[in-house]
Design a protein around this motif. Structure first.
Motif, PDB file in Angstrom:
ATOM      1  N   ARG A 146       0.841  -1.205   0.000  1.00 19.55           N
ATOM      2  CA  ARG A 146       0.000   0.000   0.000  1.00 19.55           C
ATOM      3  C   ARG A 146       0.872   1.248   0.000  1.00 19.55           C
ATOM      4  N   TYR A 147       1.974   1.204   0.728  1.00 20.56           N
ATOM      5  CA  TYR A 147       2.920   2.325   0.723  1.00 20.56           C
ATOM      6  C   TYR A 147       3.412   2.593  -0.700  1.00 20.56           C
ATOM      7  N   GLU A 148       3.775   1.550  -1.405  1.00 13.82           N
ATOM      8  CA  GLU A 148       4.258   1.700  -2.776  1.00 13.82           C
ATOM      9  C   GLU A 148       3.168   2.261  -3.687  1.00 13.82           C
ATOM     10  N   ALA A 149       1.923   1.807  -3.482  1.00 15.67           N
ATOM     11  CA  ALA A 149       0.810   2.298  -4.304  1.00 15.67           C
ATOM     12  C   ALA A 149       0.571   3.786  -4.070  1.00 15.67           C
ATOM     13  N   TYR A 150       0.650   4.219  -2.801  1.00 15.13           N
ATOM     14  CA  TYR A 150       0.471   5.642  -2.501  1.00 15.13           C
ATOM     15  C   TYR A 150       1.650   6.466  -3.016  1.00 15.13           C
ATOM     16  N   THR A 151       2.852   5.894  -2.953  1.00 22.07           N
ATOM     17  CA  THR A 151       4.022   6.624  -3.437  1.00 22.07           C
ATOM     18  C   THR A 151       3.863   7.009  -4.900  1.00 22.07           C
TER      19      THR A 151
ATOM     20  N   ILE B 128       0.489  12.797   2.818  1.00 19.74           N
ATOM     21  CA  ILE B 128       0.150  11.939   3.954  1.00 19.74           C
ATOM     22  C   ILE B 128      -0.942  10.968   3.526  1.00 19.74           C
ATOM     23  N   ALA B 129      -0.856   9.745   4.003  1.00 23.22           N
ATOM     24  CA  ALA B 129      -1.890   8.752   3.691  1.00 23.22           C
ATOM     25  C   ALA B 129      -1.973   7.724   4.813  1.00 23.22           C
ATOM     26  N   ASP B 130      -3.104   7.076   4.898  1.00 25.75           N
ATOM     27  CA  ASP B 130      -3.302   5.982   5.849  1.00 25.75           C
ATOM     28  C   ASP B 130      -2.988   4.685   5.114  1.00 25.75           C
ATOM     29  N   ILE B 131      -1.827   4.104   5.380  1.00 26.94           N
ATOM     30  CA  ILE B 131      -1.425   2.917   4.635  1.00 26.94           C
ATOM     31  C   ILE B 131      -2.040   1.635   5.198  1.00 26.94           C
ATOM     32  N   ASP B 132      -3.011   1.771   6.083  1.00 27.70           N
ATOM     33  CA  ASP B 132      -3.864   0.631   6.442  1.00 27.70           C
ATOM     34  C   ASP B 132      -4.966   0.448   5.410  1.00 27.70           C
ATOM     35  N   GLN B 133      -5.175   1.459   4.564  1.00 28.73           N
ATOM     36  CA  GLN B 133      -6.241   1.436   3.566  1.00 28.73           C
ATOM     37  C   GLN B 133      -5.628   1.481   2.168  1.00 28.73           C
TER      38      GLN B 133
END
Length: 321
Positions: A255-260, A274-279
């Motif tokens: 998820r971190y990679e997807a948000y990056t 900023i993002a919630d990497i639980d989602q």
């Protein structure tokens, strides 16, 4: 009473009931509560009290103003503050809507507002829920005989607070005591609210990442110890981001990679992202320069701060300080 609770239990849907059948059960439950509201919500009802360790009245007698109070004589207003359980209506909560188990508590809260107004025991209420909460069906129509319900849509960032928390805010004015003299249409009420409370935002969500480096390192080290089962860090994991990634599970790293990949599209000019990497981004594309809406759990990461939000920082982003 125990008898009333037993009746409500009988209205509960079966475990294998369909969504339509569940919704029908909660409609019948609400009808029963409404028809028997004067018996269920008596003015002198009591319940065990954890504060006083005895039975206390649920509805305390209204206080009479002191002689030196600077307002007209009479009883003071009694106001109910509440927020509905949003699970049945939120994007993350499953959206069972009218079939959600929280319909039981909602109908009890709603009918109590009605009977308190009928008995002239309550002047108004405030209510908050997710934007998908159908206020017309759940508030305006059921309380048409007792309340004037006004509503606005609000978000903390519209009041200059660098966090995302969109919500529906309603006020129910008991017609026996309060007359609404504000705008008549929903659009005009919203415009009036915005003209009073809206303001520009001068900061971004990174302002909430205030824990000093030493304290943050202690928490990160503890997370790493648990993730690595007490073993030393592998070679090559020297910088902050590497340590944070190693403290996460495999799914959170993905998820971190997807948000990056989304960062360049959603960061502000200062680079705050900023993002919630639980989602997953596909489930909640709430990322950018604001502290995201907080759920029952979350791993909020700031790319510019290279840090996961500490518990105290979560609380600060909720308005606690």
């Amino acid at each position: 009473s125990c008898a009333a609770l037993a009746v409500l239990d009988n209205f509960e849907p079966a475990e294998d009931a369909t969504l339509v059948q569940r919704a029908e059960c909660y409609v019948k439950m609400a009808e029963y509560v409404d028809e028997n509201r004067r018996e269920l919500f008596k003015s002198d009802s009591t319940a065990p009290c954890l504060v006083h360790n005895t039975s206390c009245r649920l509805l305390c007698p209204q206080a009479v103003p002191d002689d030196d109070d600077d307002h007209t004589t009479g009883q003071r207003m009694r106001i109910n503050f509440a927020g509905n359980t949003c699970k049945g209506w939120s994007t993350i909560g499953g959206q069972l809507r009218f079939a959600d188990p929280s319909e039981r508590e909602h109908c009890l809260w709603l009918v109590e507002r009605k009977v308190r107004a009928e008995n002239k025991e309550e002047s108004m209420f405030f209510e908050e829920c997710t934007l998908k909460y159908p206020r017309r069906e759940k508030l305006v129509m059921p309380l048409a005989s007792t309340h004037k319900v006004v509503n606005v849509q609000a978000n903390s960032n519209a009041q200059g607070f660098p966090g995302s928390r969109p919500s529906s805010l309603s006020a129910g004015l008991a017609m026996w005591d309060i007359v609404w003299v504000g705008p008549s249409s929903d659009d005009a009420i919203q415009a009036d609210f915005d003209s009073i409370f809206s303001t520009t935002m001068e900061l971004d969500g990174d302002i909430f990442f205030f824990i000093d480096a030493a304290e943050r390192e202690v928490e990160l080290s503890e997370n790493l110890r648990k993730r690595c089962h007490g073993q030393c860090l592998p070679k090559g994991f020297d910088n902050q981001v590497d340590k944070v990634m190693l403290s996460l599970g495999p799914a959170a790293r993905k998820r971190y990679e997807a948000y990056t990949e989304l960062r360049s599209q959603h960061q502000n000019l200062s680079g705050t992202f900023i993002a919630d990497i639980d989602q997953w981004p596909s489930m909640r594309r709430v990322c950018g320069p604001l502290f995201p809406c907080q759920l029952t759990h979350g791993t909020v990461f700031s790319w510019s701060k290279e840090s996961i939000a500490h518990g105290l920082e979560h609380a600060n982003a909720q308005g606690w300080n």
